[in-house]
Write an enzyme that holds these catalytic residues in place. Sequence first.
Site, PDB file in Angstrom:
ATOM      1  N   ASP A 136       0.451  -7.581   1.808  1.00  0.00           N
ATOM      2  CA  ASP A 136       0.784  -6.558   1.827  1.00  0.00           C
ATOM      3  C   ASP A 136       2.155  -6.044   1.866  1.00  0.00           C
ATOM      4  O   ASP A 136       2.829  -5.558   2.507  1.00  0.00           O
ATOM      5  CB  ASP A 136      -0.051  -5.559   2.958  1.00  0.00           C
ATOM      6  CG  ASP A 136       0.305  -4.241   2.837  1.00  0.00           C
ATOM      7  OD1 ASP A 136      -0.021  -3.663   1.774  1.00  0.00           O
ATOM      8  OD2 ASP A 136       0.446  -3.605   3.744  1.00  0.00           O
ATOM      9  N   HIS A 152       0.706  -1.475  -0.109  1.00  0.00           N
ATOM     10  CA  HIS A 152       0.087   0.098  -0.082  1.00  0.00           C
ATOM     11  C   HIS A 152       1.060   1.025   0.067  1.00  0.00           C
ATOM     12  O   HIS A 152       0.771   1.820  -0.621  1.00  0.00           O
ATOM     13  CB  HIS A 152      -0.698  -0.286   1.510  1.00  0.00           C
ATOM     14  CG  HIS A 152      -0.391   0.102   2.734  1.00  0.00           C
ATOM     15  ND1 HIS A 152      -0.462  -0.744   3.031  1.00  0.00           N
ATOM     16  CD2 HIS A 152      -0.264   1.359   3.499  1.00  0.00           C
ATOM     17  CE1 HIS A 152       0.356  -0.509   4.580  1.00  0.00           C
ATOM     18  NE2 HIS A 152       0.166   1.458   5.056  1.00  0.00           N
ATOM     19  N   GLY A 187       3.173   6.607   8.114  1.00  0.00           N
ATOM     20  CA  GLY A 187       4.421   7.068   7.542  1.00  0.00           C
ATOM     21  C   GLY A 187       5.804   5.777   8.267  1.00  0.00           C
ATOM     22  O   GLY A 187       7.265   5.888   7.302  1.00  0.00           O
ATOM     23  N   ASN A 188       5.573   4.710   9.315  1.00  0.00           N
ATOM     24  CA  ASN A 188       6.161   4.148   9.929  1.00  0.00           C
ATOM     25  C   ASN A 188       5.954   2.623   8.311  1.00  0.00           C
ATOM     26  O   ASN A 188       6.796   1.461   8.560  1.00  0.00           O
ATOM     27  CB  ASN A 188       5.650   3.222  11.248  1.00  0.00           C
ATOM     28  CG  ASN A 188       6.539   4.013  12.101  1.00  0.00           C
ATOM     29  OD1 ASN A 188       6.065   4.685  13.184  1.00  0.00           O
ATOM     30  ND2 ASN A 188       7.451   3.945  11.670  1.00  0.00           N
ATOM     31  N   SER A 189       4.705   2.862   7.738  1.00  0.00           N
ATOM     32  CA  SER A 189       4.196   1.722   7.388  1.00  0.00           C
ATOM     33  C   SER A 189       6.004   1.483   5.905  1.00  0.00           C
ATOM     34  O   SER A 189       6.636   2.254   5.593  1.00  0.00           O
ATOM     35  CB  SER A 189       3.254   1.869   5.942  1.00  0.00           C
ATOM     36  OG  SER A 189       2.269   1.744   6.200  1.00  0.00           O
ATOM     37  N   THR A 242     -11.284 -26.388   2.210  1.00  0.00           N
ATOM     38  CA  THR A 242     -12.188 -25.357   1.057  1.00  0.00           C
ATOM     39  C   THR A 242     -12.340 -24.856   2.112  1.00  0.00           C
ATOM     40  O   THR A 242     -13.045 -24.145   1.899  1.00  0.00           O
ATOM     41  CB  THR A 242     -13.623 -26.311   0.654  1.00  0.00           C
ATOM     42  OG1 THR A 242     -14.351 -27.288   1.464  1.00  0.00           O
ATOM     43  CG2 THR A 242     -13.282 -27.108  -0.333  1.00  0.00           C
ATOM     44  N   LEU A 263      -3.197 -25.626   0.137  1.00  0.00           N
ATOM     45  CA  LEU A 263      -3.123 -27.281   1.256  1.00  0.00           C
ATOM     46  C   LEU A 263      -4.609 -28.422   0.668  1.00  0.00           C
ATOM     47  O   LEU A 263      -4.314 -29.607   0.148  1.00  0.00           O
ATOM     48  CB  LEU A 263      -3.706 -26.653   2.507  1.00  0.00           C
ATOM     49  CG  LEU A 263      -4.120 -28.493   3.265  1.00  0.00           C
ATOM     50  CD1 LEU A 263      -1.970 -29.404   2.533  1.00  0.00           C
ATOM     51  CD2 LEU A 263      -3.957 -28.159   4.297  1.00  0.00           C
TER      52      LEU A 263
END
Length: 494
Positions: free
Chosen positions: A162, A132, A237-239, A297, A294
């Site tokens: 992400d 992101h 901002g730490n992302s 379902t 795997l």
Amino acid sequence: MKQILSYTLVSLLVSGLTLGVYHFSGVGQQEQLVQVQPAVKFNDSFAFQANHNMPTANSATVPTNFNAAAEVAMPAVVHIKSIKTRTRSNYDPFYELFGVRPQQRNSNSRQQVSSGSGVIIGSDGYIVTNNHVIEDADELDVTLYDNRTYKASVIGTDPSTDLGLIKIEAYGLSTVELVNSDEVKVGEWVLAVGNPFSLASTVTAGIVSAIGRDLEIIKDRMAIESFIQTDAAVNPGNSGGALVDLDGKLIGVNTAIASPTGAYAGYAFAVPANIVRKVVSDLKEFGSVQRGFLGITYAESLDGDVAKARSLDITEGVLIEGLVETGGARQAGLERGDIIVSVDGVEVKNDAKLLELIGRNRPGDIIRVEVYRDSEYRTFDVQLTDQDGNTEVQAIERNETLSQIGVELRDLTDRELNRIGIDNGVLVTKLTAGKLRSQTSIKKDFIILQVDGQNVASADEVVNTFELGDDKVTLMGFYPGYRRAYEYTVDLNK
């Protein structure tokens, strides 16, 4: 909706990007939507270096300072500025319903600038960050710890975790070493390193508060969420920044916070290093993440209530409710009602951990699954497949021509062609900065059937047509689930 914290909501952490998630605090009650402005080496040991500033692994002493870990990690954490330029035009959108694009008039452009962090994991310029942070960026500026700046290119992204991988043309860079995040323990000290609110090279300290958190914030149908939770202060901002241990080694990539205000409120979450390692490896080698499945379902995490309702004598694990007929799990002998308790020797307490452990493997890999069945523990070797039942990896076609056009392509498998009901086609897996994005409204998952009136069955055929094309090239295809055909024309001289 699964409740994680009774009074909070979860937001991704990137400055300049408006994001938020509704949280329901009780029946009939809903809080307001908060907007937030936004070479890998494996180490089997977590033993700490004992000196006058750091405790040993068995010591309960609180560290007097964290400078040794900070000095290791800070040079390897970068600031990332993401620039997106978007063109707005005034025309009647109803024209699109009839496949006609009128001449655009009164068009104007605007820039969106957001910022985040990244972690250098290759001395030759490879940097891992959050998807992101870099998603849909037309330009990425990277600033190093010593204030050198570089333009970055995107190697690949994985929305399901992400994570994203970018590269700068620099060498001899400081890096961090990734640890085995399966060995991270609740209560151990950690540091968060990043650029909150564009404040460069910020370090905060805390402890690991929990592991295996599933927050349901990644909006991808194949999302893997098994976050490390910490109380180290993390803000927008730490992302993409680093979560490190007291040796300055990476245990996770900071991704999200839980907060009623959009700023730090005591709960931060990081993608574990073992997931980071797998995603980075795949993106470098194949251009896309090779996800193993795997063949289950539906599965349910056990707890006391589920165990009591089903008269089970264990309360931790993942209950198999259904299996794919031709999937690896059924082929290996797993059955409905089995309770998965470990994968490759790593304990499985919930479905989030199971997804993480399976997601670290590629199609074709064989894993050892331990289940609890009829009051006995049994072990099975299961060969994983992709979501279409194939055991081969599916690499994305990447070359200079496709980079200029701004697209990533993948050949369709025979199984996919049969399922869709077509004889040929090439899948658009991603759009990047380039001619397609700037000149057309083509979207991800578009299937190209023809280029300049000629059927195409491989990414190579699409590339060849573009390379041999004159001034303009026309793509014809459709989107799965919508049988209407679309045509897009690209001017190669623009």
